[in-house]
Write an enzyme that holds these catalytic residues in place. Structure first.
Site, PDB file in Angstrom:
ATOM      1  N   HIS A   1      21.396   5.468  -1.520  1.00 16.95           N
ATOM      2  CA  HIS A   1      20.334   6.324  -2.048  1.00 16.95           C
ATOM      3  C   HIS A   1      20.993   7.651  -2.406  1.00 16.95           C
ATOM      4  O   HIS A   1      21.479   8.364  -1.538  1.00 16.95           O
ATOM      5  CB  HIS A   1      19.246   6.537  -0.983  1.00 16.95           C
TER       6      HIS A   1
ATOM      7  N   LYS B   1      12.790  -4.910  -8.434  1.00 14.63           N
ATOM      8  CA  LYS B   1      13.853  -5.760  -7.940  1.00 14.63           C
ATOM      9  C   LYS B   1      14.491  -5.048  -6.748  1.00 14.63           C
ATOM     10  O   LYS B   1      14.669  -3.843  -6.756  1.00 14.63           O
ATOM     11  CB  LYS B   1      14.905  -5.985  -9.039  1.00 14.63           C
ATOM     12  N   TYR B   2      14.774  -5.802  -5.672  1.00 18.89           N
ATOM     13  CA  TYR B   2      15.430  -5.212  -4.506  1.00 18.89           C
ATOM     14  C   TYR B   2      16.930  -5.281  -4.717  1.00 18.89           C
ATOM     15  O   TYR B   2      17.510  -6.367  -4.749  1.00 18.89           O
ATOM     16  CB  TYR B   2      15.004  -5.959  -3.235  1.00 18.89           C
TER      17      TYR B   2
ATOM     18  N   LYS C   1      14.844   8.555   5.632  1.00 22.75           N
ATOM     19  CA  LYS C   1      16.179   9.143   5.764  1.00 22.75           C
ATOM     20  C   LYS C   1      16.445   9.667   7.173  1.00 22.75           C
ATOM     21  O   LYS C   1      15.545  10.215   7.808  1.00 22.75           O
ATOM     22  CB  LYS C   1      16.306  10.298   4.772  1.00 22.75           C
TER      23      LYS C   1
ATOM     24  N   GLU D   1      12.326   7.226  -7.998  1.00 22.85           N
ATOM     25  CA  GLU D   1      11.122   8.060  -8.031  1.00 22.85           C
ATOM     26  C   GLU D   1      11.514   9.519  -8.122  1.00 22.85           C
ATOM     27  O   GLU D   1      12.678   9.883  -7.941  1.00 22.85           O
ATOM     28  CB  GLU D   1      10.259   7.849  -6.773  1.00 22.85           C
TER      29      GLU D   1
ATOM     30  N   LYS E   1       5.700  -2.080  -3.882  1.00 23.94           N
ATOM     31  CA  LYS E   1       5.595  -0.663  -3.540  1.00 23.94           C
ATOM     32  C   LYS E   1       4.230  -0.106  -3.910  1.00 23.94           C
ATOM     33  O   LYS E   1       3.672  -0.468  -4.946  1.00 23.94           O
ATOM     34  CB  LYS E   1       6.643   0.143  -4.314  1.00 23.94           C
TER      35      LYS E   1
ATOM     36  N   ASN F   1      10.408  13.288  -6.523  1.00 25.07           N
ATOM     37  CA  ASN F   1       9.604  14.037  -5.565  1.00 25.07           C
ATOM     38  C   ASN F   1       9.359  15.418  -6.154  1.00 25.07           C
ATOM     39  O   ASN F   1      10.291  16.183  -6.366  1.00 25.07           O
ATOM     40  CB  ASN F   1      10.320  14.144  -4.218  1.00 25.07           C
TER      41      ASN F   1
ATOM     42  N   ARG G   1      18.550  14.541  10.917  1.00 25.27           N
ATOM     43  CA  ARG G   1      17.158  14.781  11.304  1.00 25.27           C
ATOM     44  C   ARG G   1      17.017  14.486  12.790  1.00 25.27           C
ATOM     45  O   ARG G   1      17.400  13.395  13.252  1.00 25.27           O
ATOM     46  CB  ARG G   1      16.215  13.876  10.514  1.00 25.27           C
TER      47      ARG G   1
ATOM     48  N   ARG H   1       8.440  18.276  -5.263  1.00 27.92           N
ATOM     49  CA  ARG H   1       8.237  19.253  -4.181  1.00 27.92           C
ATOM     50  C   ARG H   1       9.580  19.605  -3.562  1.00 27.92           C
ATOM     51  O   ARG H   1      10.605  19.028  -3.907  1.00 27.92           O
ATOM     52  CB  ARG H   1       7.349  18.616  -3.105  1.00 27.92           C
TER      53      ARG H   1
HETATM   54  P1  ADP Z   1      12.165  13.738   1.739  1.00 27.20           P
HETATM   55  O1  ADP Z   1      12.692  12.938   0.606  1.00 27.20           O
HETATM   56  O2  ADP Z   1      11.827  15.140   1.441  1.00 27.20           O
HETATM   57  O3  ADP Z   1      12.992  13.555   2.905  1.00 27.20           O
HETATM   58  P2  ADP Z   1      10.258  12.029   2.926  1.00 27.20           P
HETATM   59  O4  ADP Z   1       9.994  10.861   2.056  1.00 27.20           O
HETATM   60  O5  ADP Z   1      11.066  11.855   4.132  1.00 27.20           O
HETATM   61  O6  ADP Z   1      10.776  13.135   1.975  1.00 27.20           O
HETATM   62  O7  ADP Z   1       8.887  12.694   3.296  1.00 27.20           O
HETATM   63  C1  ADP Z   1       8.785  14.042   3.656  1.00 27.20           C
HETATM   64  C2  ADP Z   1       7.619  14.237   4.558  1.00 27.20           C
HETATM   65  O8  ADP Z   1       6.408  14.035   3.885  1.00 27.20           O
HETATM   66  C3  ADP Z   1       7.620  13.328   5.712  1.00 27.20           C
HETATM   67  O9  ADP Z   1       7.107  14.067   6.778  1.00 27.20           O
HETATM   68  C4  ADP Z   1       6.683  12.214   5.283  1.00 27.20           C
HETATM   69  O10 ADP Z   1       6.064  11.677   6.415  1.00 27.20           O
HETATM   70  C5  ADP Z   1       5.712  12.942   4.423  1.00 27.20           C
HETATM   71  N1  ADP Z   1       5.223  12.232   3.240  1.00 27.20           N
HETATM   72  C6  ADP Z   1       5.789  12.167   2.031  1.00 27.20           C
HETATM   73  N2  ADP Z   1       5.040  11.511   1.160  1.00 27.20           N
HETATM   74  C7  ADP Z   1       3.943  11.111   1.822  1.00 27.20           C
HETATM   75  C8  ADP Z   1       2.760  10.372   1.453  1.00 27.20           C
HETATM   76  N3  ADP Z   1       2.534   9.920   0.223  1.00 27.20           N
HETATM   77  N4  ADP Z   1       1.873  10.135   2.407  1.00 27.20           N
HETATM   78  C9  ADP Z   1       2.075  10.603   3.649  1.00 27.20           C
HETATM   79  N5  ADP Z   1       3.141  11.317   4.040  1.00 27.20           N
HETATM   80  C10 ADP Z   1       4.073  11.571   3.146  1.00 27.20           C
HETATM   81  P1  ADP Z   2       9.224   6.776  -0.798  1.00 23.18           P
HETATM   82  O1  ADP Z   2       8.278   7.269  -1.847  1.00 23.18           O
HETATM   83  O2  ADP Z   2       8.556   6.237   0.375  1.00 23.18           O
HETATM   84  O3  ADP Z   2      10.305   7.760  -0.523  1.00 23.18           O
HETATM   85  P2  ADP Z   2      11.152   5.292  -2.415  1.00 23.18           P
HETATM   86  O4  ADP Z   2      10.727   4.568  -3.625  1.00 23.18           O
HETATM   87  O5  ADP Z   2      11.857   6.566  -2.601  1.00 23.18           O
HETATM   88  O6  ADP Z   2       9.888   5.485  -1.476  1.00 23.18           O
HETATM   89  O7  ADP Z   2      12.043   4.330  -1.519  1.00 23.18           O
HETATM   90  C1  ADP Z   2      12.408   4.664  -0.209  1.00 23.18           C
HETATM   91  C2  ADP Z   2      13.686   3.944   0.164  1.00 23.18           C
HETATM   92  O8  ADP Z   2      13.543   2.537   0.038  1.00 23.18           O
HETATM   93  C3  ADP Z   2      14.880   4.260  -0.702  1.00 23.18           C
HETATM   94  O9  ADP Z   2      15.548   5.421  -0.275  1.00 23.18           O
HETATM   95  C4  ADP Z   2      15.747   3.029  -0.553  1.00 23.18           C
HETATM   96  O10 ADP Z   2      16.453   3.034   0.639  1.00 23.18           O
HETATM   97  C5  ADP Z   2      14.714   1.943  -0.480  1.00 23.18           C
HETATM   98  N1  ADP Z   2      14.429   1.384  -1.824  1.00 23.18           N
HETATM   99  C6  ADP Z   2      13.431   1.749  -2.629  1.00 23.18           C
HETATM  100  N2  ADP Z   2      13.436   1.032  -3.769  1.00 23.18           N
HETATM  101  C7  ADP Z   2      14.476   0.183  -3.678  1.00 23.18           C
HETATM  102  C8  ADP Z   2      15.001  -0.854  -4.516  1.00 23.18           C
HETATM  103  N3  ADP Z   2      14.428  -1.166  -5.674  1.00 23.18           N
HETATM  104  N4  ADP Z   2      16.075  -1.545  -4.082  1.00 23.18           N
HETATM  105  C9  ADP Z   2      16.653  -1.255  -2.901  1.00 23.18           C
HETATM  106  N5  ADP Z   2      16.199  -0.327  -2.057  1.00 23.18           N
HETATM  107  C10 ADP Z   2      15.123   0.394  -2.431  1.00 23.18           C
HETATM  108 MG    MG Z   3      11.672   8.471  -1.854  1.00 25.85          MG
END
Ligand code: ADP
Ligand code: ADP
Ligand code: MG
Length: 443
Positions: free
Chosen positions: A207, A200-201, A236, A287, A157, A289, A337, A291
């Site tokens: 989620h 680890k996956y 999502k 993680e 990641k 967020n 969505r 915001r």
């Molecule tokens: P949420 O958990 O609010 O649904 P998403 O992970 O779907 O958040 O991201 C929300 C919006 O922000 C999406 O439009 C996504 O493309 C954008 N986004 C979030 N984080 C980043 C990032 N680090 N870089 C680019 N776009 C991001």
């Molecule tokens: P982002 O910052 O892009 O939102 P996340 O770390 O929240 O990234 O991960 C996005 C999605 O990826 C999660 O909602 C889940 O579906 C999957 N994911 C992330 N980490 C794991 C993990 N360790 N094991 C299984 N699925 C994961």
């Molecule tokens: Mg996330």
């Protein structure tokens, strides 16, 4: 309360924020790119200013341009929405230096929690269960050693990743080196930061995320959970609250843990803690967020708490006027969505002009969107063009209401995913709520 707020975003979220401001008697300033002249937020705000070219880096990510409009219009605060500058500690700092309130937590908190690697350590220290994983990986050799310790399958990641991007699945040692190199290159290209770590996956999993709301005086509440397990490419698609399969004692533990985590981070305003929830019923932090979240409306529906208004109020220094025990969770809410993309052709983003639009309606049906008949979707931004949200007393009724609403949604001229969403809602796993992040729905 502020008298004027600049909204540094576009699309449905800019409109959502404008609505909250109008109801609170706050004036709004919109900023827009050259590609967004015809966008709805430009017309709905009290004032609007073009801040640059179509590409995000030339407009919505241009901190100086946003700040200079804020100063020229005497805006007291900036709401960053989600995406764009919303999790940029440098921007939060710049706002503070210019005497403008950034509607979000303090820069130092964004830095600590927005950095996904740092956040893991902060949470570990706070006693929150965190997915087994590594710190930042120095090189492929270091990655191999860590992978052996953690075990396969695993995810690489990006520390600065988001929006489901910058995540790579590695199933076996043979796949590690090439995936590591590609992950670093991708992270550097997409997020301007090549730092990566490993987790680890876990699978099959759900989620589950917890909504936090905190004021500047140490009061912090958790507005319950959302199940966001219907995803593709780690993004999502459907979110709901409550999560039907979580037992009450686990939910209470997740609420307690999240409040503790928020307090440990010194959190203020609106934020979300994301967890992986496994078959054993255990949950692990992935993680935070820092915001407003896309799917905040489902929480609003089941709590009757306006999250955006409270985000603005707490940023203005107002105190929360309710305690955790007073939050009255009622009924069930689902959000789909609506994306301009082709679900039957690899979810390829689609463009075009909306020739005919009919928006579903009726009791407890909400459509948060920025589209209108005649609107041309610019190809430069996210493919999400709306969020359909329904509320009902029971989950079954909410599912039926959502299916009816999806049927009623007509967007001609642009390919979208409403029929895919209806299929997902009809699947056995969705109906019995056992769906996981790995389930895919194709007719
Ligand atoms: P949420 O958990 O609010 O649904 P998403 O992970 O779907 O958040 O991201 C929300 C919006 O922000 C999406 O439009 C996504 O493309 C954008 N986004 C979030 N984080 C980043 C990032 N680090 N870089 C680019 N776009 C991001
Ligand atoms: P982002 O910052 O892009 O939102 P996340 O770390 O929240 O990234 O991960 C996005 C999605 O990826 C999660 O909602 C889940 O579906 C999957 N994911 C992330 N980490 C794991 C993990 N360790 N094991 C299984 N699925 C994961
Ligand atoms: Mg996330």
């Amino acid at each position: 309360m502020f008298s004027k707020i600049l909204i540094a975003n576009r699309g449905e979220i800019a409109i959502r924020i404008i609505r909250a401001c109008r109801e609170m008697g706050v004036s709004t300033v919109a900023v827009f790119s050259e590609a967004d002249r015809e966008s709805l937020h430009v017309n709905l705000a009290d004032e609007s200013y073009c801040i640059g070219g179509a590409l995000s880096k030339d407009s919505y990510l241009n901190m100086d341009a946003v700040l200079s409009v804020a100063k020229a219009t005497k805006s007291e605060a900036i709401h960053p929405g989600y995406g764009f500058l919303s999790e940029n500690p440098g921007f939060a700092k710049l706002c503070a230096q210019n005497g403008i309130v950034f509607i979000g937590p303090e820069a130092a908190v964004i830095e600590k929690m927005g950095d996904k690697d740092k956040a893991r350590r902060t949470m570990q220290k706070a006693g929150v269960p965190v997915i087994p994983g590594s710190g930042l990986l120095k090189d492929a050799q270091h990655a191999a050693a860590e992978a052996q310790r953690i075990g396969y399958p695993l995810l690489i990641k990006a520390r600065s990743g988001g929006g489901g991007r910058g995540i790579r699945l590695v199933k076996s040692p043979g796949e590690l080196e090439s995936n590591f190199d590609q992950a670093v290159a991708e992270a550097a290209a997409s997020f301007g930061d090549g730092a990566v770590y490993m987790e680890k996956y876990l699978h099959p999993v759900k989620h589950i995320e917890m909504q936090l709301l905190a004021d500047n005086y140490g009061n912090i509440v958790c507005l319950g959970e959302r199940d966001c397990s219907t995803q593709r490419n780690n993004q999502k698609l459907i979110e709901e609250s409550p999560a039907a399969i979580i037992p009450d004692d686990t939910r209470n533990k997740m609420i307690e843990t999240s409040v503790k985590a928020g307090a440990a981070a010194g959190y203020t305003g609106v934020g979300t803690i994301e967890y992986i929830y496994d078959e054993a019923g255990d949950f692990y932090f992935i993680e935070m967020n820092t915001r407003l979240q896309v799917e905040h409306p489902v929480t609003e529906m089941v709590t009757l708490i306006d999250i955006v208004k409270w985000q603005i109020r707490t940023a203005a220094g107002m105190k929360l006027d309710f305690a955790q025990e007073e939050i009255d969770f009622k009924g069930h809410a689902i959000e789909c969505r609506i994306n301009a993309e082709d679900p039957y052709s690899g979810f390829k983003p689609a463009g075009g002009t909306i020739e005919m639009l009919h928006v579903p309606n009726g009791p407890w049906v909400r459509f948060d969107s920025a589209i209108y008949q005649g609107y041309t979707i610019p190809p430069y931004y996210d493919s999400m063009i709306g969020k359909l949200i329904v509320y009902a007393k029971t989950r079954d009724e909410a599912i039926r209401k959502m299916k009816a609403a999806l049927c009623e949604l007509i967007i001609e001229g642009v390919t979208h995913n409403a029929s895919y969403q209806a299929e997902a809602l009809s699947s056995e796993k969705f109906i019995d709520s056992t769906y996981t992040t790995e389930d895919r729905y194709f007719g």
